[in-house]
Design a protein around this motif. Structure first.
Motif, PDB file in Angstrom:
ATOM      1  N   PHE A 142       0.827  -1.209   0.000  1.00  0.00           N
ATOM      2  CA  PHE A 142       0.000   0.000   0.000  1.00  0.00           C
ATOM      3  C   PHE A 142       0.865   1.265   0.000  1.00  0.00           C
ATOM      4  CE2 PHE A 142      -3.859  -2.391   0.749  1.00  0.00           C
ATOM      5  CZ  PHE A 142      -4.839  -1.559   0.224  1.00  0.00           C
ATOM      6  N   VAL A 143       1.942   1.256   0.765  1.00  0.00           N
ATOM      7  CA  VAL A 143       2.842   2.413   0.779  1.00  0.00           C
ATOM      8  C   VAL A 143       3.467   2.595  -0.601  1.00  0.00           C
ATOM      9  CG1 VAL A 143       5.042   3.284   1.688  1.00  0.00           C
ATOM     10  CG2 VAL A 143       3.311   2.370   3.250  1.00  0.00           C
ATOM     11  N   PHE A 144       3.962   1.515  -1.170  1.00  0.00           N
ATOM     12  CA  PHE A 144       4.597   1.600  -2.485  1.00  0.00           C
ATOM     13  C   PHE A 144       3.579   2.015  -3.542  1.00  0.00           C
ATOM     14  CE2 PHE A 144       6.953   0.085  -6.214  1.00  0.00           C
ATOM     15  CZ  PHE A 144       8.181   0.676  -5.942  1.00  0.00           C
ATOM     16  N   ALA A 145       2.348   1.513  -3.448  1.00  0.00           N
ATOM     17  CA  ALA A 145       1.292   1.903  -4.389  1.00  0.00           C
ATOM     18  C   ALA A 145       1.011   3.400  -4.287  1.00  0.00           C
ATOM     19  CB  ALA A 145       0.024   1.101  -4.112  1.00  0.00           C
ATOM     20  N   SER A 146       0.993   3.919  -3.074  1.00  0.00           N
ATOM     21  CA  SER A 146       0.769   5.354  -2.879  1.00  0.00           C
ATOM     22  C   SER A 146       1.877   6.174  -3.530  1.00  0.00           C
ATOM     23  CB  SER A 146       0.688   5.687  -1.387  1.00  0.00           C
ATOM     24  OG  SER A 146      -0.368   4.986  -0.785  1.00  0.00           O
ATOM     25  N   ILE A 147       3.105   5.714  -3.387  1.00  0.00           N
ATOM     26  CA  ILE A 147       4.240   6.398  -4.011  1.00  0.00           C
ATOM     27  C   ILE A 147       4.091   6.382  -5.527  1.00  0.00           C
ATOM     28  CG2 ILE A 147       6.742   6.268  -4.418  1.00  0.00           C
ATOM     29  CD1 ILE A 147       6.936   5.183  -1.477  1.00  0.00           C
ATOM     30  N   MET A 148       3.666   5.258  -6.077  1.00  0.00           N
ATOM     31  CA  MET A 148       3.492   5.151  -7.532  1.00  0.00           C
ATOM     32  C   MET A 148       2.377   6.070  -8.032  1.00  0.00           C
ATOM     33  SD  MET A 148       5.775   3.242  -8.863  1.00  0.00           S
ATOM     34  CE  MET A 148       6.770   4.229  -7.774  1.00  0.00           C
ATOM     35  N   VAL A 149       1.316   6.194  -7.261  1.00  0.00           N
ATOM     36  CA  VAL A 149       0.225   7.091  -7.662  1.00  0.00           C
ATOM     37  C   VAL A 149       0.717   8.540  -7.663  1.00  0.00           C
ATOM     38  CG1 VAL A 149      -2.026   8.028  -6.967  1.00  0.00           C
ATOM     39  CG2 VAL A 149      -1.649   5.548  -6.990  1.00  0.00           C
ATOM     40  N   VAL A 150       1.458   8.915  -6.634  1.00  0.00           N
ATOM     41  CA  VAL A 150       2.009  10.279  -6.569  1.00  0.00           C
ATOM     42  C   VAL A 150       2.950  10.512  -7.754  1.00  0.00           C
ATOM     43  CG1 VAL A 150       3.536  11.812  -5.247  1.00  0.00           C
ATOM     44  CG2 VAL A 150       1.716  10.541  -4.078  1.00  0.00           C
ATOM     45  N   CYS A 151       3.825   9.564  -8.036  1.00  0.00           N
ATOM     46  CA  CYS A 151       4.742   9.696  -9.175  1.00  0.00           C
ATOM     47  C   CYS A 151       3.971   9.777 -10.494  1.00  0.00           C
ATOM     48  CB  CYS A 151       5.710   8.514  -9.223  1.00  0.00           C
ATOM     49  SG  CYS A 151       6.954   8.541  -7.934  1.00  0.00           S
ATOM     50  N   SER A 152       2.885   9.050 -10.581  1.00  0.00           N
ATOM     51  CA  SER A 152       2.079   9.081 -11.803  1.00  0.00           C
ATOM     52  C   SER A 152       1.501  10.466 -12.046  1.00  0.00           C
ATOM     53  CB  SER A 152       0.955   8.050 -11.718  1.00  0.00           C
ATOM     54  OG  SER A 152       1.489   6.741 -11.637  1.00  0.00           O
ATOM     55  N   PHE A 153       1.068  11.121 -10.971  1.00  0.00           N
ATOM     56  CA  PHE A 153       0.573  12.489 -11.105  1.00  0.00           C
ATOM     57  C   PHE A 153       1.711  13.462 -11.418  1.00  0.00           C
ATOM     58  CE2 PHE A 153      -3.215  11.015  -8.698  1.00  0.00           C
ATOM     59  CZ  PHE A 153      -4.187  11.448  -9.600  1.00  0.00           C
ATOM     60  N   ILE A 154       2.822  13.300 -10.743  1.00  0.00           N
ATOM     61  CA  ILE A 154       3.971  14.196 -10.956  1.00  0.00           C
ATOM     62  C   ILE A 154       4.439  14.138 -12.406  1.00  0.00           C
ATOM     63  CG2 ILE A 154       6.425  14.536 -10.411  1.00  0.00           C
ATOM     64  CD1 ILE A 154       5.708  13.757  -7.499  1.00  0.00           C
ATOM     65  N   PHE A 155       4.534  12.933 -12.958  1.00  0.00           N
ATOM     66  CA  PHE A 155       5.036  12.774 -14.315  1.00  0.00           C
ATOM     67  C   PHE A 155       3.941  12.847 -15.379  1.00  0.00           C
ATOM     68  CE2 PHE A 155       8.584  10.741 -11.997  1.00  0.00           C
ATOM     69  CZ  PHE A 155       9.618  11.502 -12.508  1.00  0.00           C
ATOM     70  N   SER A 156       2.710  13.080 -14.966  1.00  0.00           N
ATOM     71  CA  SER A 156       1.586  13.208 -15.909  1.00  0.00           C
ATOM     72  C   SER A 156       1.557  12.062 -16.923  1.00  0.00           C
ATOM     73  CB  SER A 156       1.648  14.549 -16.640  1.00  0.00           C
ATOM     74  OG  SER A 156       1.569  15.607 -15.740  1.00  0.00           O
ATOM     75  N   ILE A 157       1.486  10.861 -16.421  1.00  0.00           N
ATOM     76  CA  ILE A 157       1.507   9.701 -17.310  1.00  0.00           C
ATOM     77  C   ILE A 157       0.230   9.649 -18.152  1.00  0.00           C
ATOM     78  CG2 ILE A 157       3.050   8.434 -15.770  1.00  0.00           C
ATOM     79  CD1 ILE A 157       0.682   6.708 -14.917  1.00  0.00           C
ATOM     80  N   SER A 158       0.299   8.945 -19.253  1.00  0.00           N
ATOM     81  CA  SER A 158      -0.831   8.843 -20.182  1.00  0.00           C
ATOM     82  C   SER A 158      -1.916   7.922 -19.616  1.00  0.00           C
ATOM     83  CB  SER A 158      -0.352   8.295 -21.525  1.00  0.00           C
ATOM     84  OG  SER A 158      -0.006   6.916 -21.392  1.00  0.00           O
ATOM     85  N   ARG A 159      -3.061   7.918 -20.273  1.00  0.00           N
ATOM     86  CA  ARG A 159      -4.155   7.024 -19.845  1.00  0.00           C
ATOM     87  C   ARG A 159      -3.732   5.562 -19.923  1.00  0.00           C
ATOM     88  NH1 ARG A 159      -9.836   9.293 -22.297  1.00  0.00           N
ATOM     89  NH2 ARG A 159      -9.857  11.194 -21.056  1.00  0.00           N
ATOM     90  N   THR A 160      -3.068   5.213 -20.980  1.00  0.00           N
ATOM     91  CA  THR A 160      -2.604   3.828 -21.134  1.00  0.00           C
ATOM     92  C   THR A 160      -1.627   3.464 -20.026  1.00  0.00           C
ATOM     93  OG1 THR A 160      -2.894   4.014 -23.529  1.00  0.00           O
ATOM     94  CG2 THR A 160      -1.515   2.198 -22.727  1.00  0.00           C
ATOM     95  N   GLU A 161      -0.714   4.363 -19.721  1.00  0.00           N
ATOM     96  CA  GLU A 161       0.236   4.115 -18.632  1.00  0.00           C
ATOM     97  C   GLU A 161      -0.506   3.991 -17.309  1.00  0.00           C
ATOM     98  OE1 GLU A 161       4.209   6.335 -20.419  1.00  0.00           O
ATOM     99  OE2 GLU A 161       2.651   7.549 -19.453  1.00  0.00           O
ATOM    100  N   TRP A 162      -1.519   4.831 -17.098  1.00  0.00           N
ATOM    101  CA  TRP A 162      -2.334   4.732 -15.878  1.00  0.00           C
ATOM    102  C   TRP A 162      -2.964   3.346 -15.765  1.00  0.00           C
ATOM    103  CZ3 TRP A 162      -2.752   6.768 -11.340  1.00  0.00           C
ATOM    104  CH2 TRP A 162      -2.423   8.106 -11.121  1.00  0.00           C
ATOM    105  N   LEU A 163      -3.464   2.823 -16.882  1.00  0.00           N
ATOM    106  CA  LEU A 163      -4.089   1.497 -16.844  1.00  0.00           C
ATOM    107  C   LEU A 163      -3.097   0.434 -16.367  1.00  0.00           C
ATOM    108  CD1 LEU A 163      -6.245   1.546 -20.093  1.00  0.00           C
ATOM    109  CD2 LEU A 163      -7.044   1.676 -17.722  1.00  0.00           C
ATOM    110  N   PHE A 164      -1.874   0.512 -16.865  1.00  0.00           N
ATOM    111  CA  PHE A 164      -0.856  -0.453 -16.434  1.00  0.00           C
ATOM    112  C   PHE A 164      -0.488  -0.260 -14.962  1.00  0.00           C
ATOM    113  CE2 PHE A 164      -0.207  -1.006 -20.998  1.00  0.00           C
ATOM    114  CZ  PHE A 164      -0.086  -2.392 -21.067  1.00  0.00           C
ATOM    115  N   VAL A 165      -0.392   0.972 -14.515  1.00  0.00           N
ATOM    116  CA  VAL A 165      -0.088   1.244 -13.100  1.00  0.00           C
ATOM    117  C   VAL A 165      -1.221   0.714 -12.219  1.00  0.00           C
ATOM    118  CG1 VAL A 165       0.177   3.090 -11.380  1.00  0.00           C
ATOM    119  CG2 VAL A 165       1.460   3.190 -13.528  1.00  0.00           C
TER     120      VAL A 165
END
Length: 133
Positions: A38-61
């Motif tokens: 859960f901690v690592f998932a939270s970090i990945m979500v924050v990084c996803s917002f910071i790096f403005s990942i694409s919709r497709t990348e969001w699906l994989f995350v």
């Protein structure tokens, strides 16, 4: 079907969510590996917002996060059932626990690869911008 039948089905439906939520909270409160995920998932979500990942990348995350958590919950369930059946060492009990843990490991490894494919180029690009200045 009368009103009472609809209410009882709705009540049973709500109870299944309540029981599932209780299971999640119980596991989250007791399982260190699940807490780590859960901690690592939270970090990945924050990084996803910071790096403005694409919709497709969001699906994989999202698939990576929820897949690891779901498998960790199943691993915990297998461990609990095995412990309920026997407290003594048994090779099959050990195998059941080890194989369930391996499923989490395999999916987590895949998730790390997905994370590297998505985030590593973005991190490299960020460092390249910093090095230019």
């Amino acid at each position: 079907m009368g009103l009472k039948d609809k209410t009882s089905k709705g009540s049973r439906w709500r109870k299944t969510f309540v029981y599932a939520w209780q299971g999640l909270m119980d596991a989250l409160g007791k399982e260190k590996n699940l807490q780590f995920h859960f901690v690592f998932a939270s970090i990945m979500v924050v990084c996803s917002f910071i790096f403005s990942i694409s919709r497709t990348e969001w699906l994989f995350v999202i698939l990576s996060i929820f897949g690891v958590i779901a498998l960790e919950l199943m691993n915990t369930a297998v461990e609990r059932v095995v412990d309920l059946v026997t407290k003594e060492y048994h090779p099959l009990a050990k195998q059941a626990k080890d194989i369930a843990a391996a499923s989490v490991l395999v999916y987590a490894f895949m998730s790390v690869i997905i994370g590297l494919v998505i985030f590593l180029p973005k991190v490299i690009q960020l460092f390249e911008k910093w090095l230019v200045f």
